[in-house]
Design an enzyme around this catalytic site. Sequence first.
Site: not given
Ligand code: 6PG
Length: 475
Positions: A134, A188, A191-192, A195
């Site tokens: 990430s 991970k 994590h998302n 996010e």
């Molecule tokens: C990270 C982000 C990366 C990505 C996302 C965007 O941890 O660096 O999470 O993995 O930018 O997957 O996800 P979406 O396109 O689903 O918003």
Amino acid sequence: MIHMKQQLQYEIGMVGLGVMGRNLLLNMSDHGFAVAGYDKDAGKVEALRSESTGRKSHGADDIKEFVALLRRPRAVMMLVPAGAPVDSVIKDLLPHLDKGDLIIDAGNSYFKDTDVRARGLAAKGIQFLGVGVSGGEEGARHGPSIMPGGPKEAYERVRPVLEAVAARVNGDPCVTWLGPGSAGHFVKMVHNGVEYAVMQLIAETYDLMKRGLGLNDDELHDVFTAWNKGESNGYLMEITGHIFSKQDEKTGKRLIDEILDVAKQKGTGMWTSESAMELQAPVPTIDLAVAMRDLSVFAGEREQAGAVYQRSIKRFTGDRDAFLAQLGSALFAGTILVYAQGMALMTAASVKYEYHLDLEAVARIWRGGCIIRSALLEDICGAFRLRRDLPNLLLDPDLSKKVMAHQEDLRRVVSRAAEAGVPVPGLMVSLGYLDAYRSAWLPANLIQAQRDYFGAHTYERIDAKGTFHTEWEKV
Ligand code: 6PG
């Protein structure tokens, strides 16, 4: 020159020289590792070659040549889009690999796919690590958070590289072996999910300030920047502040106001929700964040509905600064509630999938490099240090004090938003999660009665063991 390069035994190979792969490769090379890169796209290979002068790195667009450059037993990392591209790379690599070689999937793969691939490759004598990375482009280049899962001995083989390239917080690299199988990709994925949910909550506060208070972009910049200096400090808060000051090169206006209000996604948030449903570990704010991205897509219907359900947004009146303070506090409470859901989901997954996750270590490696890095993660580390088997962050003595201190503001903001007609479903559902979680009694007895009434599904009693059924219509 080429001849000399080909004599060099490259310590690690990188398949996929897109933004993430190329930057991670250059990061490895900065730390003195000899890295060979491969991509089918000759243009990407050429871009790497042009950046490789003076480096121990080499680009190849022929997979056989690429594999031949690697020191044995080989370690090949891939950074390609999740799904079919990962299987296709594995298929292309396999004829050139030997038993004992290692493949590292550093993309956002679905964790169940990782388990299937690991089993298939193990049967062929190839080791496999599923590694979450990430931090986007900047993180890949200068220090991401890295979440590895798979056989511990395979991790040990690449540990020096991963520790060197990872972000550091107080000297600690933001990487550690997380567990067997798909542990890294599961972490991970969560994590998302976190996010998505934190982004949704921030977006709701933006809406309240924009449509509820009438703040302009400069004022929004100032508020988010100020919040980032306090206990809500974090990467997402920081970039949000910057976003409001960015000018659009085309119109000269603020770029944010030129961006279509339709949110896209690549699926990791949805996987988090699906997985939470499967594990029966509630993550309602993450579910909601996915739903709101989905709802944003119905732009045309939203416009029609706006005409049907006409009700203008009532501006907030009263002390503006007091409301802003309340809002920042509500956002902080909501954010704690999101992390609590994400960590509780990992607790459930750790049991079900036998990951044996150390959640203090997860929080520790999230403190730097990743998208959800925030000051709060220090408290989360502390919570799991104090109690390794903490079932939910809301039961931690320090975090619960923080939630207690901010929850009234969350309540006020949610109720004022409802009256004003500003949609804040993420904040609402976070508050609902808190109120349900802290509720020793829930109306689930009625649901049980209804289930038994229409379907003889039985219920349990508070005063006796066993299951019971009642003929509800019998007089
Ligand atoms: C990270 C982000 C990366 C990505 C996302 C965007 O941890 O660096 O999470 O993995 O930018 O997957 O996800 P979406 O396109 O689903 O918003």
